[in-house]
Design a protein around this motif. Structure first.
Motif, PDB file in Angstrom:
ATOM      1  N   SER A  52       0.811  -1.215   0.000  1.00  0.00           N
ATOM      2  CA  SER A  52       0.000   0.000   0.000  1.00  0.00           C
ATOM      3  C   SER A  52       0.848   1.270   0.000  1.00  0.00           C
ATOM      4  N   SER A  54       2.153   2.401   2.733  1.00  0.00           N
ATOM      5  CA  SER A  54       1.936   3.064   4.019  1.00  0.00           C
ATOM      6  C   SER A  54       3.238   3.204   4.809  1.00  0.00           C
ATOM      7  N   TYR A  55       4.127   2.236   4.692  1.00  0.00           N
ATOM      8  CA  TYR A  55       5.381   2.339   5.449  1.00  0.00           C
ATOM      9  C   TYR A  55       6.325   3.349   4.825  1.00  0.00           C
ATOM     10  N   ARG A  57       5.294   6.057   3.438  1.00  0.00           N
ATOM     11  CA  ARG A  57       4.745   7.332   3.933  1.00  0.00           C
ATOM     12  C   ARG A  57       5.146   7.563   5.384  1.00  0.00           C
ATOM     13  N   ARG A  58       5.155   6.492   6.175  1.00  0.00           N
ATOM     14  CA  ARG A  58       5.553   6.631   7.576  1.00  0.00           C
ATOM     15  C   ARG A  58       7.011   7.069   7.676  1.00  0.00           C
ATOM     16  N   GLU A  81       9.423  -0.683   2.295  1.00  0.00           N
ATOM     17  CA  GLU A  81       8.434  -1.385   1.470  1.00  0.00           C
ATOM     18  C   GLU A  81       8.912  -2.787   1.099  1.00  0.00           C
ATOM     19  N   ARG A  84       8.268  -4.778   4.220  1.00  0.00           N
ATOM     20  CA  ARG A  84       6.815  -4.943   4.372  1.00  0.00           C
ATOM     21  C   ARG A  84       6.313  -6.057   3.451  1.00  0.00           C
TER      22      ARG A  84
END
Length: 263
Positions: A52, A54-55, A57-58, A81, A84
């Motif tokens: 996604s 999301s990591y 972005r984190r 990523e 992940r």
């Protein structure tokens, strides 16, 4: 470039056998060992694993607390990523989850050996990135993923019937699957110690919320309870003797405290 050596997989069940009978706990422990050891060689990728983002972005959000250059931040985002993707497909194999985001899980589509090889490739790519970040990146990169794997290994040992003397202490080991990963990202970004600890606590909060919400609503297109109930996993509710609703309340409270630190 180092020449790739042949890697011998432990004998494991066919995909059809796993789906029909369940993957043995011994096979799960071997899979956890194999994919990490194989990552030190030069495994070939099988097929792209979508994430996604999301990591990544984190990582970019955490970067303002660290001292990495914009280029290094993007490399760490890519590293995140890769890890992940690796942990996602291995988790599905270990949890015997046949779907992910309403699609067949990677191991269902490609088999368990391909899953191990693909996960190892992602870890290998992440390690290559970490090595390019300087010597101070080596320790957190090798230490924290091993803590993630240790948490997964403990889950399998509990599945085998081992009853820990202290359920709460055991849960805090299991939660390293999420907490150590987030802590590692902060460490790679050269964040100060209190930010690294807040990142770790953010992972703890995320796991509490995941345990509670999964029990009530399910996740990833799966029914409530899912593999946690099916495999007798050690959830926050079981370890601390609370309801899913109370777990969610506590997780949200911890998340709010962390948010005040991380922004």
């Amino acid at each position: 470039m180092m020449e790739s050596k042949p890697f011998v997989f432990w004998p494991m069940q066919d995909v059809g056998d796993i789906r029909a009978e369940g993957m043995s706990a011994e096979d799960k422990l071997r899979a956890l060992e194999e994919f990490y050891l194989l990552s030190f060689l030069e495994p070939e990728p099988v097929v792209a694993v979508p994430t996604s983002g999301s990591y990544a972005r984190r990582v970019r959000e955490l970067a303002r607390h660290g001292s990495r250059s914009p280029e290094e931040v993007e490399r760490i985002a890519l590293l995140a990523e890769h890890l992940r993707a690796a942990f996602k497909i291995v988790d599905d194999l270990i949890d015997e989850d046949t779907t992910r985001d309403n699609q067949p899980a990677f191991w269902v589509s490609h088999g368990r050996e391909a899953t191990i090889r693909q996960a190892a490739w992602h870890v290998h790519q992440a390690r290559t990135i970490a090595q390019g970040l300087g010597p101070d990146a080596a320790r957190p990169f090798e230490l924290r993923p091993q803590e993630v794997i240790d948490g997964a290994r403990l889950e399998v040992e509990l599945e085998m019937g081992w009853e820990p003397p202290d359920l709460q202490a055991a849960w805090h080991r299991v939660v390293k699957k999420e907490a150590s990963f987030r802590q590692m990202l902060a460490e790679l970004l050269r964040c100060p110690p209190w930010i690294c600890e807040a990142a770790r606590q953010d992972g703890v909060a995320a796991q509490i919320l995941d345990d509670g919400r999964s029990a009530i609503w399910g996740k990833e297109g799966r029914p409530p309870g899912g593999s946690d109930e099916r495999l007798g996993r050690l959830t926050y509710m079981r370890a601390f003797g609370v309801s899913p609703e109370e777990a969610i309340r506590r997780g949200e409270a911890l998340k709010a405290r962390v948010r005040r630190i991380l922004g």
